[in-house]
Every structure is written in C-alpha cells, then in structure tokens.
Write a protein that holds these residues in place. Structure first.
Motif, PDB file in Angstrom:
ATOM      1  N   ALA A 192       0.837  -1.203   0.000  1.00 30.15           N
ATOM      2  CA  ALA A 192       0.000   0.000   0.000  1.00 30.15           C
ATOM      3  C   ALA A 192       0.870   1.251   0.000  1.00 30.15           C
ATOM      4  O   ALA A 192       1.807   1.377   0.794  1.00 30.15           O
ATOM      5  CB  ALA A 192      -0.910   0.000   1.221  1.00 30.15           C
ATOM      6  N   ARG A 193       0.565   2.164  -0.909  1.00 31.56           N
ATOM      7  CA  ARG A 193       1.289   3.423  -0.946  1.00 31.56           C
ATOM      8  C   ARG A 193       0.661   4.394   0.033  1.00 31.56           C
ATOM      9  O   ARG A 193      -0.456   4.215   0.498  1.00 31.56           O
ATOM     10  CB  ARG A 193       1.265   4.009  -2.362  1.00 31.56           C
ATOM     11  N   CYS A 194       1.414   5.435   0.337  1.00 28.94           N
ATOM     12  CA  CYS A 194       0.948   6.419   1.298  1.00 28.94           C
ATOM     13  C   CYS A 194      -0.067   7.356   0.656  1.00 28.94           C
ATOM     14  O   CYS A 194      -0.225   7.396  -0.560  1.00 28.94           O
ATOM     15  CB  CYS A 194       2.137   7.225   1.810  1.00 28.94           C
ATOM     16  N   ALA A 195      -0.734   8.116   1.490  1.00 27.22           N
ATOM     17  CA  ALA A 195      -1.639   9.172   1.035  1.00 27.22           C
ATOM     18  C   ALA A 195      -1.122  10.501   1.575  1.00 27.22           C
ATOM     19  O   ALA A 195      -0.388  10.544   2.570  1.00 27.22           O
ATOM     20  CB  ALA A 195      -3.054   8.911   1.530  1.00 27.22           C
ATOM     21  N   THR A 196      -1.481  11.587   0.914  1.00 27.79           N
ATOM     22  CA  THR A 196      -1.085  12.910   1.387  1.00 27.79           C
ATOM     23  C   THR A 196      -1.929  13.281   2.602  1.00 27.79           C
ATOM     24  O   THR A 196      -3.160  13.298   2.524  1.00 27.79           O
ATOM     25  CB  THR A 196      -1.264  13.959   0.285  1.00 27.79           C
ATOM     26  N   THR A 197      -1.271  13.549   3.708  1.00 27.39           N
ATOM     27  CA  THR A 197      -1.964  13.933   4.940  1.00 27.39           C
ATOM     28  C   THR A 197      -1.228  15.085   5.609  1.00 27.39           C
ATOM     29  O   THR A 197      -0.002  15.217   5.484  1.00 27.39           O
ATOM     30  CB  THR A 197      -2.053  12.758   5.932  1.00 27.39           C
ATOM     31  N   PHE A 198      -1.981  15.910   6.335  1.00 23.08           N
ATOM     32  CA  PHE A 198      -1.406  17.035   7.075  1.00 23.08           C
ATOM     33  C   PHE A 198      -2.179  17.154   8.382  1.00 23.08           C
ATOM     34  O   PHE A 198      -3.402  17.316   8.380  1.00 23.08           O
ATOM     35  CB  PHE A 198      -1.512  18.316   6.254  1.00 23.08           C
ATOM     36  N   GLU A 199      -1.463  17.044   9.507  1.00 28.02           N
ATOM     37  CA  GLU A 199      -2.102  17.030  10.819  1.00 28.02           C
ATOM     38  C   GLU A 199      -1.332  17.910  11.792  1.00 28.02           C
ATOM     39  O   GLU A 199      -0.125  18.132  11.639  1.00 28.02           O
ATOM     40  CB  GLU A 199      -2.159  15.602  11.377  1.00 28.02           C
ATOM     41  N   GLY A 200      -2.045  18.385  12.805  1.00 29.11           N
ATOM     42  CA  GLY A 200      -1.418  19.167  13.863  1.00 29.11           C
ATOM     43  C   GLY A 200      -1.902  18.711  15.225  1.00 29.11           C
ATOM     44  O   GLY A 200      -3.064  18.319  15.379  1.00 29.11           O
ATOM     45  N   ASP A 201      -1.016  18.730  16.215  1.00 24.74           N
ATOM     46  CA  ASP A 201      -1.362  18.321  17.577  1.00 24.74           C
ATOM     47  C   ASP A 201      -0.824  19.342  18.568  1.00 24.74           C
ATOM     48  O   ASP A 201       0.358  19.723  18.511  1.00 24.74           O
ATOM     49  CB  ASP A 201      -0.762  16.951  17.901  1.00 24.74           C
ATOM     50  N   ILE A 231       3.039  20.054  17.404  1.00 23.81           N
ATOM     51  CA  ILE A 231       3.723  19.210  16.415  1.00 23.81           C
ATOM     52  C   ILE A 231       2.850  19.125  15.164  1.00 23.81           C
ATOM     53  O   ILE A 231       1.648  18.827  15.250  1.00 23.81           O
ATOM     54  CB  ILE A 231       4.001  17.802  16.970  1.00 23.81           C
ATOM     55  N   TYR A 232       3.468  19.383  14.013  1.00 23.65           N
ATOM     56  CA  TYR A 232       2.787  19.251  12.725  1.00 23.65           C
ATOM     57  C   TYR A 232       3.433  18.108  11.935  1.00 23.65           C
ATOM     58  O   TYR A 232       4.664  17.975  11.913  1.00 23.65           O
ATOM     59  CB  TYR A 232       2.860  20.556  11.931  1.00 23.65           C
ATOM     60  N   THR A 233       2.579  17.298  11.293  1.00 23.75           N
ATOM     61  CA  THR A 233       3.046  16.132  10.540  1.00 23.75           C
ATOM     62  C   THR A 233       2.499  16.197   9.120  1.00 23.75           C
ATOM     63  O   THR A 233       1.290  16.351   8.917  1.00 23.75           O
ATOM     64  CB  THR A 233       2.587  14.826  11.209  1.00 23.75           C
ATOM     65  N   LEU A 234       3.399  16.063   8.147  1.00 19.61           N
ATOM     66  CA  LEU A 234       3.021  16.110   6.736  1.00 19.61           C
ATOM     67  C   LEU A 234       3.593  14.898   6.011  1.00 19.61           C
ATOM     68  O   LEU A 234       4.769  14.569   6.166  1.00 19.61           O
ATOM     69  CB  LEU A 234       3.548  17.392   6.080  1.00 19.61           C
ATOM     70  N   THR A 235       2.750  14.236   5.203  1.00 23.54           N
ATOM     71  CA  THR A 235       3.186  13.160   4.310  1.00 23.54           C
ATOM     72  C   THR A 235       2.669  13.470   2.912  1.00 23.54           C
ATOM     73  O   THR A 235       1.493  13.816   2.749  1.00 23.54           O
ATOM     74  CB  THR A 235       2.644  11.791   4.756  1.00 23.54           C
ATOM     75  N   ALA A 236       3.535  13.355   1.907  1.00 22.36           N
ATOM     76  CA  ALA A 236       3.140  13.598   0.516  1.00 22.36           C
ATOM     77  C   ALA A 236       3.164  12.277  -0.244  1.00 22.36           C
ATOM     78  O   ALA A 236       4.130  11.519  -0.149  1.00 22.36           O
ATOM     79  CB  ALA A 236       4.076  14.600  -0.146  1.00 22.36           C
ATOM     80  N   GLU A 237       2.110  11.995  -1.003  1.00 20.63           N
ATOM     81  CA  GLU A 237       2.030  10.716  -1.709  1.00 20.63           C
ATOM     82  C   GLU A 237       2.927  10.660  -2.935  1.00 20.63           C
ATOM     83  O   GLU A 237       3.202   9.580  -3.458  1.00 20.63           O
ATOM     84  CB  GLU A 237       0.591  10.428  -2.123  1.00 20.63           C
ATOM     85  N   SER A 238       3.387  11.801  -3.428  1.00 22.30           N
ATOM     86  CA  SER A 238       4.265  11.835  -4.598  1.00 22.30           C
ATOM     87  C   SER A 238       5.394  12.827  -4.354  1.00 22.30           C
ATOM     88  O   SER A 238       5.350  13.624  -3.406  1.00 22.30           O
ATOM     89  CB  SER A 238       3.479  12.221  -5.859  1.00 22.30           C
ATOM     90  N   CYS A 256       6.086   9.781  -0.178  1.00 22.02           N
ATOM     91  CA  CYS A 256       5.884   9.026   1.064  1.00 22.02           C
ATOM     92  C   CYS A 256       6.835   9.436   2.187  1.00 22.02           C
ATOM     93  O   CYS A 256       6.896   8.766   3.226  1.00 22.02           O
ATOM     94  CB  CYS A 256       5.966   7.521   0.820  1.00 22.02           C
ATOM     95  N   GLU A 257       7.576  10.512   1.995  1.00 24.60           N
ATOM     96  CA  GLU A 257       8.400  11.028   3.098  1.00 24.60           C
ATOM     97  C   GLU A 257       7.480  11.594   4.176  1.00 24.60           C
ATOM     98  O   GLU A 257       6.520  12.307   3.887  1.00 24.60           O
ATOM     99  CB  GLU A 257       9.340  12.113   2.598  1.00 24.60           C
ATOM    100  N   ARG A 258       7.777  11.277   5.414  1.00 24.84           N
ATOM    101  CA  ARG A 258       6.988  11.771   6.549  1.00 24.84           C
ATOM    102  C   ARG A 258       7.813  12.811   7.290  1.00 24.84           C
ATOM    103  O   ARG A 258       8.933  12.535   7.728  1.00 24.84           O
ATOM    104  CB  ARG A 258       6.618  10.618   7.481  1.00 24.84           C
ATOM    105  N   VAL A 293      -1.336  26.002  -4.639  1.00 29.51           N
ATOM    106  CA  VAL A 293      -2.519  25.162  -4.452  1.00 29.51           C
ATOM    107  C   VAL A 293      -2.310  24.265  -3.233  1.00 29.51           C
ATOM    108  O   VAL A 293      -1.251  23.633  -3.090  1.00 29.51           O
ATOM    109  CB  VAL A 293      -2.777  24.293  -5.698  1.00 29.51           C
ATOM    110  N   GLU A 294      -3.300  24.221  -2.361  1.00 36.44           N
ATOM    111  CA  GLU A 294      -3.196  23.366  -1.180  1.00 36.44           C
ATOM    112  C   GLU A 294      -3.115  21.899  -1.591  1.00 36.44           C
ATOM    113  O   GLU A 294      -3.911  21.436  -2.408  1.00 36.44           O
ATOM    114  CB  GLU A 294      -4.388  23.572  -0.250  1.00 36.44           C
ATOM    115  N   ILE A 295      -2.157  21.178  -1.020  1.00 38.15           N
ATOM    116  CA  ILE A 295      -2.038  19.752  -1.325  1.00 38.15           C
ATOM    117  C   ILE A 295      -2.762  18.905  -0.290  1.00 38.15           C
ATOM    118  O   ILE A 295      -2.899  17.683  -0.464  1.00 38.15           O
ATOM    119  CB  ILE A 295      -0.559  19.326  -1.421  1.00 38.15           C
ATOM    120  N   ALA A 296      -3.217  19.529   0.785  1.00 35.85           N
ATOM    121  CA  ALA A 296      -3.992  18.845   1.825  1.00 35.85           C
ATOM    122  C   ALA A 296      -4.842  19.896   2.528  1.00 35.85           C
ATOM    123  O   ALA A 296      -4.514  21.093   2.492  1.00 35.85           O
ATOM    124  CB  ALA A 296      -3.071  18.138   2.814  1.00 35.85           C
TER     125      ALA A 296
END
Length: 308
Positions: free
Chosen positions: A185-194, A205-212, A266-268, A296-299
C-alpha cells in the motif's frame, strides 16, 4: 465407371464431415493438437498479457488492489460441415486474472454459421473446483470466481480447465495462471497538527506526508500570543530538504512560521515548535496550510490548535 463415381462420392462425404480445430495462444514451449475427425484437442496454453506493453513477471511485478490486473487469454475454435450453407464454427475464449482474494475466469462462447442462437454448457475448473453455466447463449460471457488458496504467494500456479459442450464435439482447454502479489500500500497525502502544551510554555507538532515527489512545498501558519525570543523549531522526522524561517508582522502578537523546500514521495515530516506566551489555554495557533509551487493546497488546512 460406377465404381469411380462411388469412390468420389465417398471421399466427398468424408471431407464434409471433417471437424477443424484452431486454437490460439502465445505460450512458448507447448504444443497444440487437433484431430480433424473430432478428437478434442487439449491445449496447454498461457496467453498474452493485455494490460501492459511488456510481458509482466510474477516474480518482480505486482498488482494494485483496485487494478488494473494482469490478464491472460486464449481462444479455441471448432469448424465442421460442408462448403455450402451448412458450415458451422464455434469459438470459446477465456480471460483470467487474479485479484487480492480471487482468481477470476471469464469465458465467452460464440456460434457462427447455422444455429447462431445456440445456448450451450460452458464450465471452468480451477484446481479441481468446477463452476458452470448450463445454457450460455452465443455471444455471451460467463464470469466465474474462485477464492485463492489460504496462504497463497506470488507465482503460485493454478491450473485452469475450460470446457464447452454442445453443437458437435466439445472444446476443452487446459491452461494455467501464475498469481501476482498485491503491491504494498502506498501512502496518502496527509497534514495534521497536535497541541502538546497550552500553558505559558507552548508546544505543537505538525506532521506532513506527501504521496508523490514534491519539488516545492510551503507550510505556513501562526503562533498566537507569542512573546520572547525566536520559537524553537526542530525536525523530529524527515525534512532533510526543508528549511524554516519565522517573523512577526509589525504590531502583531502572532509569530509566522514558514517551512519550505522539497519532499520525496511518502516522506513523513514531523516538526516540533516550542514558544513562550503570556496567555494560558485557549487557541494556541492560527490556521496552518501547506501548498505546492502553484499556491494550491495539497492537503486540507489545519485549524487553530487547542489542548483538550
């Protein structure tokens, strides 16, 4: 003279009763056999792959859970009758592929010449399990599904038997299929903050993953009620090609943080930010966004963070 006429007539009757088989496959190292007098040929065939320009290899290639799948197909025809309007042809074609859970076999039956509206028995057998349609109409396709064996792995070989019965002698095809594993399974683009701490010493803490691969991204947001020296910014994970900067707009109590650079697929990236504030509780950050080189917003943006 009569003897010669009888001999010629007998030869004509024999020729009129011939059954001609034609089977198409692309497998190397196997042989077709066809008996013109009605002995059913057995075809050991693997077929051409229709989903790629190159030959797929089960030992190195994989399939996505939602497809496209690696299809293999074969065709066999049987013809009989005389040279006039009583000439008949029937053709059986099958396509096979595996999903994450099943082997799917699709069988198409076509009758041409006389009696083109024929409906006959068609069946598929995989590793001894039989599925059949007793009356498959000419031009129709039957789809058979066979659950994959427990613990199956890539390149496991499943035997496939195709059988058609009716309209002269049966057609049988004996083939095989090598299973293709499912791609990881490949990753998905996600952006989260805690929000970690919301007192006078704050942390998020902010976490970003890009699918490409991203040649450029800009993550930006604000820290509310900021006081003191620069915020402490640290990459907890990833971020080798990212840099950060911070500034305070004139007369504002908010601190603006920018993280810019490139990311691999898929870099986190996890970024921890610590800062001081004169307030406690409440919303500790503004809205944070992450955009590409075109703005353009990617997430979806992350709204202001609060501690629970």
């Amino acid at each position: 003279m009569k003897a010669n006429r009888f001999s010629t007539l007998a030869k004509g009757l024999v020729l009129a009763s011939l059954i001609i088989y034609s089977c198409k496959k692309t497998d190397l190292g196997t042989n077709d056999s066809a008996d013109a007098f009605g002995i059913v040929p057995s075809i050991n065939a693997t077929q051409e792959i229709t989903t790629s320009q190159r030959l797929m290899d089960c030992s190195s290639d994989c399939i996505n859970p939602a497809g496209p799948f690696v299809e293999r197909s074969a065709m066999c025809s049987s013809s009989w009758g005389g040279p006039n309007s009583d000439f008949h042809t029937k053709t059986v074609t099958y396509v096979a592929y595996n999903t994450a859970t099943d082997l799917v076999v699709k069988v198409t039956y076509v009758k041409s010449g006389k009696n083109t509206n024929a409906s006959d028995l068609v069946s598929a057998t995989v590793n001894g399990v039989v599925r059949s349609v007793p009356t498959l109409a000419s031009g129709a396709t039957a789809e058979f599904t066979f659950p994959l064996p427990t613990g199956w792995k890539k390149c496991d070989v499943l035997s496939i038997g195709i059988h058609q019965e009716g309209q002269n002698s049966p057609i049988n095809m004996n083939c095989w299929y090598s299973l293709f594993e499912i791609c990881a399974a490949r990753c998905a683009t996600t952006f989260e903050g805690d929000a970690i701490s919301c007192g006078t010493e704050r942390e998020a803490i902010y976490t970003l993953t890009a699918e490409s691969d991203m040649s450029y991204i800009k993550m930006q947001g604000g820290l509310t009620n900021f006081t003191g020296a620069n915020a402490d910014i640290e990459f907890l994970e990833g971020g080798e090609n990212l840099t950060y900067s911070q500034s305070t707009p004139g007369g504002s109590s908010n601190r603006i943080i920018k993280i810019q650079g490139s990311m691999s697929a898929c870099e986190r990236v996890r970024i921890r930010i610590r800062w001081n504030s004169t307030n406690t509780g409440g919303v500790i950050t503004g809205s944070w966004s992450v955009k590409d080189a075109n703005g353009v917003e990617i997430a979806p943006s992350v709204a202001g963070l609060t501690c629970e």
